[in-house]
Design an enzyme around this catalytic site. Structure first.
Site, mmCIF file in Angstrom:
data_model
loop_
_atom_site.group_PDB
_atom_site.id
_atom_site.type_symbol
_atom_site.label_atom_id
_atom_site.label_comp_id
_atom_site.label_asym_id
_atom_site.label_seq_id
_atom_site.Cartn_x
_atom_site.Cartn_y
_atom_site.Cartn_z
ATOM 1 N N THR A 1 1.064 -1.099 0.080
ATOM 2 C CA THR A 1 0.189 0.173 -0.054
ATOM 3 C C THR A 1 0.748 1.237 0.067
ATOM 4 O O THR A 1 0.148 2.243 0.274
ATOM 5 C CB THR A 1 -0.852 -0.023 1.149
ATOM 6 O OG1 THR A 1 -0.090 -0.069 2.609
ATOM 7 C CG2 THR A 1 -2.033 -1.115 1.060
ATOM 8 N N SER A 2 2.156 1.062 -0.237
ATOM 9 C CA SER A 2 3.075 2.122 -0.414
ATOM 10 C C SER A 2 3.441 2.136 -1.853
ATOM 11 O O SER A 2 4.616 2.188 -2.025
ATOM 12 C CB SER A 2 4.125 2.065 0.588
ATOM 13 O OG SER A 2 4.837 3.165 0.802
ATOM 14 N N CYS B 1 5.011 -3.243 -10.777
ATOM 15 C CA CYS B 1 3.780 -3.909 -9.909
ATOM 16 C C CYS B 1 3.117 -4.572 -10.771
ATOM 17 O O CYS B 1 2.384 -4.070 -11.218
ATOM 18 C CB CYS B 1 3.392 -2.867 -8.928
ATOM 19 S SG CYS B 1 2.059 -3.429 -7.729
ATOM 20 N N ASN C 1 0.499 -6.370 -9.673
ATOM 21 C CA ASN C 1 -0.957 -6.396 -9.141
ATOM 22 C C ASN C 1 -1.455 -4.713 -9.580
ATOM 23 O O ASN C 1 -2.520 -4.636 -10.095
ATOM 24 C CB ASN C 1 -0.783 -6.346 -7.411
ATOM 25 C CG ASN C 1 -1.034 -7.503 -6.927
ATOM 26 O OD1 ASN C 1 -1.882 -8.057 -7.251
ATOM 27 N ND2 ASN C 1 0.039 -8.054 -6.300
ATOM 28 N N LYS D 1 13.348 -9.638 -6.151
ATOM 29 C CA LYS D 1 12.353 -10.363 -4.823
ATOM 30 C C LYS D 1 13.199 -11.805 -4.627
ATOM 31 O O LYS D 1 13.915 -12.222 -5.423
ATOM 32 C CB LYS D 1 11.045 -10.698 -5.583
ATOM 33 C CG LYS D 1 10.305 -9.455 -5.797
ATOM 34 C CD LYS D 1 10.098 -8.619 -5.048
ATOM 35 C CE LYS D 1 9.307 -7.394 -5.390
ATOM 36 N NZ LYS D 1 9.061 -6.123 -4.558
ATOM 37 N N HIS E 1 5.149 -10.933 1.920
ATOM 38 C CA HIS E 1 3.758 -10.382 1.437
ATOM 39 C C HIS E 1 2.595 -11.150 1.839
ATOM 40 O O HIS E 1 2.666 -12.403 2.090
ATOM 41 C CB HIS E 1 4.038 -10.565 -0.176
ATOM 42 C CG HIS E 1 3.109 -9.792 -0.815
ATOM 43 N ND1 HIS E 1 1.844 -10.078 -1.326
ATOM 44 C CD2 HIS E 1 3.015 -8.473 -1.582
ATOM 45 C CE1 HIS E 1 1.195 -9.186 -1.630
ATOM 46 N NE2 HIS E 1 2.144 -8.193 -2.069
ATOM 47 N N MET F 1 2.848 -10.939 -5.017
ATOM 48 C CA MET F 1 3.035 -9.830 -5.887
ATOM 49 C C MET F 1 2.679 -10.367 -7.326
ATOM 50 O O MET F 1 3.149 -11.516 -7.667
ATOM 51 C CB MET F 1 4.373 -9.289 -5.911
ATOM 52 C CG MET F 1 5.037 -8.843 -4.419
ATOM 53 S SD MET F 1 5.665 -10.262 -3.445
ATOM 54 C CE MET F 1 7.115 -10.522 -4.065
ATOM 55 N N GLY F 2 2.191 -9.355 -8.194
ATOM 56 C CA GLY F 2 1.848 -10.070 -9.555
ATOM 57 C C GLY F 2 2.912 -10.202 -10.307
ATOM 58 O O GLY F 2 2.990 -11.425 -11.151
#
Length: 396
Positions: free
Chosen positions: A68-69, A104, A106, A278, A314, A318-319
């Site tokens: 959410t950042s 990103c 998502n 990641k 997470h 993550m998408g």
């Protein structure tokens, strides 16, 4: 006492997949922030409420998690056969930097609907009823994403019955195609497997030598076996995020993997490149209970995956990491493929902390070099709020 007035900037707050972010049209940003540089970074930091030593982002739009950042800047594309250019900024919570090194996945699912709502698509590209195909240029990594956005009565359809684990309420399904997802990260050689190997022995101080699959697809990702680092693959967030030693271990793995992948020149650079690569750990299927209390049975999934983003486990997946999972699963011999039972599956369903997700990819071996034409998955997106975001005029 003199004071600085606030300025207001048109913005949209959106959920995309299992993430949330503040979306801007490039043309709506203050002039100094329309180009990359310190002014843009300072503006976005102030919008989100970072850096925050309390880790809460109370004085901004951020939600105090990596999910959410986030910020997004969209503009009409100047590239042939593309509708919009999409730039993603991952905002650090407690440090004064914005990481532009990756995408990103998502929030990619929200770019299409935002672009339509923001008038960035030519009207003839949006059907009155049907599916709008939005051709997105992902500017961070230089890749094409095709979003299929449902439209009803001339407006983006956001409600529906598509359920996504990690998201509380159902919504309309948005299918994403990540075209040629192997990342061309600078220093990564442009190869899907930058070391030239499907599995490497990675030396990690304090841990020794462990097997790792390092892949550039969707986003640069380092996969290790859960069992090799003392886990089962069924862990939820608290098991990792509440353990400082575990977080330090994963950061060490990430830094040494980044060096082997050619993403950094020395280990010290890893601290300023938190968004990529990641790090994830995989395991064969096991029964477990998700973070919502939902029971996930081993026979419902092909493998287990847990992934870290911005130094924390997470809450879902993550998408972009899902693209990496689907791609690696399609290549026989990778750790992800072996955890999923081998073979060459066209799609896999994996278990993550919030539930399950299906992702597909088609891998082709051309003269000993693996490539993937596209990876496909479904997400959903919804506008949460739109209007203006306000920041102090001297904040950037």
């Amino acid at each position: 006492m003199p004071h600085t007035s606030q300025i207001k900037i048109p913005a949209t707050y959106m959920r995309g997949g299992t993430s949330k972010g503040v979306f801007f049209r490039l043309q709506d940003l203050p002039e100094a922030a329309r180009v990359p540089g310190p002014a843009r970074d300072k503006l976005l930091l102030r919008v989100i409420g970072s850096p925050d030593p309390y880790g809460k982002q109370i004085d901004g739009m951020g939600g105090a998690t990596s999910s959410t950042s986030k910020t997004v800047i969209v503009s009409k594309s100047t590239r042939a056969d593309h509708d919009v250019d999409y730039l993603f900024g991952q905002v650090s919570i407690d440090k004064p930097f914005v990481d532009w090194s990756g995408n990103c996945g998502n929030l990619s699912s929200a770019v299409g609907s935002f672009s339509i709502n923001a008038g960035l698509l030519a009207p003839e590209r949006v059907p009155h009823n049907g599916m709008a195909t939005v051709r997105i240029w992902q500017a961070n990594i230089g890749k094409t994403i095709i979003a299929h956005v449902p439209v009803t009565d001339g407006e983006v359809q956001e409600t529906g019955d598509f359920e996504l684990d990690g998201v509380t309420f159902p919504a309309a399904e948005v299918q994403l195609e990540f075209m040629d997802p192997a990342a061309d990260e600078e220093g990564a050689g442009g190869s899907m497997f930058p070391t030239g190997n499907l599995v490497d022995e990675l030396e990690v101080p304090g841990l020794g030598s462990i097997r790792a699959t390092m892949i550039n697809a969707g986003i640069p990702t380092i996969f290790v076996n859960a069992a090799d680092i003392g886990y089962t693959g069924t862990e939820l967030q608290d098991a990792i995020n509440g353990d400082p030693r575990a977080l330090a271990l994963f950061e060490t793995i990430r830094a040494h993997g980044a060096l082997r992948m050619g993403l950094i020149d020395d280990l010290g650079q890893a601290a300023s490149r938190q968004h990529t690569p990641k790090v994830a750990f995989v395991a064969p299927p096991l029964d477990y209970t998700s973070s919502s209390g939902k029971r996930v049975a081993a026979d419902e999934i092909d493998l287990l995956v847990r992934a870290l983003s911005m130094g924390k486990l997470h809450h879902a997946m993550m998408g972009t990491a899902a693209v990496a999972i689907g791609t690696a699963a399609a290549v026989p011999g990778t750790l992800v493929n072996l955890a999923a039972g081998g073979g060459q599956p066209a799609a896999v369903r994996f278990g993550h902390p919030s539930g399950t997700l299906r992702v597909g990819a088609e891998a082709v071996d051309m003269n000993g070099e693996w490539s993937v034409t596209k990876a496909v998955m479904s997400r959903s997106a919804r506008v949460l709020m739109e209007g203006w975001v306000r920041v102090p005029g001297d904040g950037f």
